[in-house]
Design a protein around this motif. Structure first.
Motif, PDB file in Angstrom:
ATOM      1  N   VAL A  84       0.980  -1.078   0.103  1.00  0.00           N
ATOM      2  CA  VAL A  84       0.084  -0.179  -0.090  1.00  0.00           C
ATOM      3  C   VAL A  84       0.771   1.263  -0.048  1.00  0.00           C
ATOM      4  CG1 VAL A  84      -1.755   1.230   1.235  1.00  0.00           C
ATOM      5  CG2 VAL A  84      -2.002  -1.161   1.084  1.00  0.00           C
ATOM      6  N   TYR A  85       0.471   2.096  -0.831  1.00  0.00           N
ATOM      7  CA  TYR A  85       1.326   3.208  -1.119  1.00  0.00           C
ATOM      8  C   TYR A  85       0.230   4.496  -0.860  1.00  0.00           C
ATOM      9  CZ  TYR A  85       5.825   1.034  -2.639  1.00  0.00           C
ATOM     10  OH  TYR A  85       7.022   0.296  -2.717  1.00  0.00           O
ATOM     11  N   ARG A 121      -0.255   0.017   8.226  1.00  0.00           N
ATOM     12  CA  ARG A 121      -1.303   0.319   9.017  1.00  0.00           C
ATOM     13  C   ARG A 121      -2.439   0.818   8.184  1.00  0.00           C
ATOM     14  NH1 ARG A 121      -1.765   1.184  14.375  1.00  0.00           N
ATOM     15  NH2 ARG A 121      -3.460   2.632  15.156  1.00  0.00           N
ATOM     16  N   GLY A 122      -2.574   1.547   7.276  1.00  0.00           N
ATOM     17  CA  GLY A 122      -3.852   1.827   6.456  1.00  0.00           C
ATOM     18  C   GLY A 122      -3.678   2.046   5.211  1.00  0.00           C
ATOM     19  N   CYS A 124      -5.154  -0.715   3.310  1.00  0.00           N
ATOM     20  CA  CYS A 124      -5.401  -1.731   2.594  1.00  0.00           C
ATOM     21  C   CYS A 124      -6.838  -2.163   1.796  1.00  0.00           C
ATOM     22  CB  CYS A 124      -5.362  -2.951   3.853  1.00  0.00           C
ATOM     23  SG  CYS A 124      -3.627  -3.292   4.526  1.00  0.00           S
ATOM     24  N   SER A 125      -7.889  -1.809   2.796  1.00  0.00           N
ATOM     25  CA  SER A 125      -9.104  -2.175   1.977  1.00  0.00           C
ATOM     26  C   SER A 125      -9.417  -1.251   0.777  1.00  0.00           C
ATOM     27  CB  SER A 125     -10.535  -2.184   2.887  1.00  0.00           C
ATOM     28  OG  SER A 125     -10.301  -0.930   3.619  1.00  0.00           O
ATOM     29  N   ALA A 126      -8.919  -0.169   0.727  1.00  0.00           N
ATOM     30  CA  ALA A 126      -8.993   0.909  -0.423  1.00  0.00           C
ATOM     31  C   ALA A 126      -8.019   0.105  -1.746  1.00  0.00           C
ATOM     32  CB  ALA A 126      -8.488   2.284  -0.227  1.00  0.00           C
ATOM     33  N   SER A 127      -7.286  -0.146  -1.173  1.00  0.00           N
ATOM     34  CA  SER A 127      -6.114  -0.981  -2.248  1.00  0.00           C
ATOM     35  C   SER A 127      -6.693  -2.356  -2.750  1.00  0.00           C
ATOM     36  CB  SER A 127      -4.867  -1.189  -1.751  1.00  0.00           C
ATOM     37  OG  SER A 127      -4.149  -0.003  -1.099  1.00  0.00           O
ATOM     38  N   PHE A 128      -7.255  -3.007  -1.818  1.00  0.00           N
ATOM     39  CA  PHE A 128      -7.991  -4.097  -2.375  1.00  0.00           C
ATOM     40  C   PHE A 128      -9.152  -3.908  -3.368  1.00  0.00           C
ATOM     41  CE2 PHE A 128     -11.273  -7.265  -0.668  1.00  0.00           C
ATOM     42  CZ  PHE A 128     -10.558  -8.537  -1.003  1.00  0.00           C
ATOM     43  N   ASP A 129      -9.760  -2.741  -2.843  1.00  0.00           N
ATOM     44  CA  ASP A 129     -10.953  -2.559  -3.793  1.00  0.00           C
ATOM     45  C   ASP A 129     -10.495  -2.172  -5.187  1.00  0.00           C
ATOM     46  OD1 ASP A 129     -12.710  -2.761  -1.663  1.00  0.00           O
ATOM     47  OD2 ASP A 129     -13.069  -0.684  -1.459  1.00  0.00           O
ATOM     48  N   SER A 150      -5.548  -8.863   3.735  1.00  0.00           N
ATOM     49  CA  SER A 150      -4.351  -7.677   4.199  1.00  0.00           C
ATOM     50  C   SER A 150      -3.471  -8.332   5.041  1.00  0.00           C
ATOM     51  CB  SER A 150      -5.132  -6.497   4.390  1.00  0.00           C
ATOM     52  OG  SER A 150      -6.044  -6.474   5.639  1.00  0.00           O
ATOM     53  N   VAL A 151      -2.344  -8.072   4.930  1.00  0.00           N
ATOM     54  CA  VAL A 151      -1.219  -8.376   5.994  1.00  0.00           C
ATOM     55  C   VAL A 151      -0.495  -7.041   6.202  1.00  0.00           C
ATOM     56  CG1 VAL A 151       0.742  -9.888   6.375  1.00  0.00           C
ATOM     57  CG2 VAL A 151      -1.111 -10.424   4.991  1.00  0.00           C
ATOM     58  N   HIS A 152      -0.239  -6.894   7.613  1.00  0.00           N
ATOM     59  CA  HIS A 152       0.359  -5.798   8.238  1.00  0.00           C
ATOM     60  C   HIS A 152       1.802  -5.898   8.625  1.00  0.00           C
ATOM     61  CE1 HIS A 152      -3.165  -3.352   8.409  1.00  0.00           C
ATOM     62  NE2 HIS A 152      -4.102  -4.451   8.505  1.00  0.00           N
ATOM     63  N   GLY A 153       2.743  -4.844   8.032  1.00  0.00           N
ATOM     64  CA  GLY A 153       3.943  -5.113   8.314  1.00  0.00           C
ATOM     65  C   GLY A 153       4.717  -3.697   7.963  1.00  0.00           C
ATOM     66  N   ARG A 154       5.915  -3.198   8.243  1.00  0.00           N
ATOM     67  CA  ARG A 154       6.492  -2.233   7.649  1.00  0.00           C
ATOM     68  C   ARG A 154       7.925  -2.466   7.280  1.00  0.00           C
ATOM     69  NH1 ARG A 154       9.609   2.123   8.679  1.00  0.00           N
ATOM     70  NH2 ARG A 154      10.297   1.783  10.982  1.00  0.00           N
ATOM     71  N   THR A 155       8.590  -2.759   8.118  1.00  0.00           N
ATOM     72  CA  THR A 155      10.267  -3.106   7.818  1.00  0.00           C
ATOM     73  C   THR A 155      10.012  -4.570   7.140  1.00  0.00           C
ATOM     74  OG1 THR A 155      10.544  -3.924   9.923  1.00  0.00           O
ATOM     75  CG2 THR A 155      11.170  -1.579   9.290  1.00  0.00           C
ATOM     76  N   GLN A 156      11.172  -4.908   6.436  1.00  0.00           N
ATOM     77  CA  GLN A 156      11.404  -6.145   5.725  1.00  0.00           C
ATOM     78  C   GLN A 156      11.257  -7.430   6.966  1.00  0.00           C
ATOM     79  OE1 GLN A 156      13.977  -6.303   2.890  1.00  0.00           O
ATOM     80  NE2 GLN A 156      13.733  -8.538   2.652  1.00  0.00           N
ATOM     81  N   GLY A 157      10.222  -8.269   6.733  1.00  0.00           N
ATOM     82  CA  GLY A 157       9.920  -9.524   7.425  1.00  0.00           C
ATOM     83  C   GLY A 157       8.918  -9.147   8.524  1.00  0.00           C
TER      84      GLY A 157
END
Ligand SMILES: Cc1cc2nc3c(=O)[nH]c(=O)nc-3n(C[C@H](O)[C@H](O)[C@H](O)COP(=O)(O)O)c2cc1C
Length: 206
Positions: A84-85, A121-122, A124-129, A150-157
Motif C-alpha cells: 500500500v502506497y 497500518r492503513g 489496505c481495503s481501499a487498495s484491495f477494492d 490484508s497483511v500488516h508490516g512495515r520493515t522487511q520481514g
C-alpha cells in the motif's frame, strides 16, 4: 493446476512476498503449484492507450508485461499482491496490470482471482477494492477469505508477525484451491465456461 501470483513490490523478499509465500505454501499442501512473478525495481511503463495490443500482449516489449501475459495463458488461477502506497496499490502494479488486462484480459476469463494488500497500518481495503476491479470486468470469479485480504508490516520481514493476516492468506489459499478443483471437476462433467456476449458496446447511455 497452477496459480500465478504477482508481487507488485520492488522488494523481492519484502512483506508482500511473505503474504504471497504463505498462500503458496498452503496451495502446495492442497496439491496446487504456484509461481511468484516479481515485478522488480526496473521502470514499468503506463498504458498509453495506443490500441496496438497484439496476440503477444502489449506493444511495448521492454519490461516484463508480456512475459507475465505468456505465463497467464497457462495459469489456472491468480493472486495479485501489492504494497500500500498512500492508501492505494503501488503505481507500478497498477501500470503493469492496466497493460496486462487491456491487452490480454481474455486470458483471465473464468479463472479465479484474488488481491492481497500489504501495509504498515492503513489503506489496505481501499487498495484491495482497486485491485478487485480487474477481476469483475474480466469474468473472473473472486476467491474470498475470512477477512479482506490484508497483511500488516512495515520493515522487511515484519509481516511474518501478523498472525491474523497470515491466517487470512491460508484461508484464501484453501478457498481458491477448492474453487479450482470444483471448476476442474465441472469441466470433466462437461460444464464448460460460458461464452460472453460482446455485440453491444454503448459508450454513453441515451
Ligand atoms: C511510498 C510509500 C507509501 C506508503 N504508504 C503507506 C500507506 O498509505 N499506509 C501504510 O500503512 N503503509 C504505507 N507504506 C508502507 C508499506 O506499505 C509497507 O512498508 C509494506 O510492508 C511494504 O511492502 P513490501 O515490503 O512488500 O514492499 C508506504 C510505503 C511507501 C514506500
Amino acid at each position: 493446476m497452477k496459480v500465478l501470483m504477482l508481487n507488485g513490490s520492488a522488494h523481492t523478499h519484502g512483506n508482500t512476498y511473505i503474504a504471497l509465500e504463505e498462500i503458496g505454501k498452503t496451495l502446495k499442501e492442497e496439491g496446487i503449484d504456484y509461481e511468484i512473478f516479481q515485478i522488480g525495481g526496473k521502470p514499468v511503463r503506463d498504458c498509453i492507450g495506443c490500441g496496438q495490443c497484439t496476440e503477444k500482449g502489449c506493444v511495448f516489449d521492454d519490461d516484463a508485461v508480456n512475459e507475465f501475459v505468456a505465463k497467464a495463458k497457462e495459469a489456472d488461477g491468480f493472486v495479485f499482491g501489492t504494497p500500500v502506497y498512500y492508501a492505494h496499490p503501488s503505481g507500478r502494479v497498477q501500470s503493469f496490470l492496466d497493460r496486462v488486462f487491456y491487452s490480454s484480459g481474455r486470458n483471465f476469463a473464468c479463472k479465479p482471482g484474488a488481491a492481497v494488500a500489504v501495509a504498515r497500518r492503513g489503506g489496505c481495503s481501499a487498495s484491495f477494492d482497486v485491485m478487485n476491479k480487474y477481476f469483475g470486468i474480466s469474468q473472473m470469479p473472486v476467491a474470498g477469505s475470512t477477512y479482506w485480504n490484508s497483511v500488516h508490516g512495515r520493515t522487511q520481514g515484519e509481516a511474518s508477525q501478523d498472525e491474523e493476516g497470515l491466517q487470512t492468506m491460508r484461508n484464501l489459499a484453501r478457498n481458491m484451491a477448492w474453487m479450482m478443483k470444483c471448476f476442474e471437476a465441472g469441466k470433466e462433467k462437461g460444464i464448460l465456461p460460458p461464452t460472453a456476449e460482446r455485440t453491444h458496446m454503448t459508450n454513453f447511455i441515451r
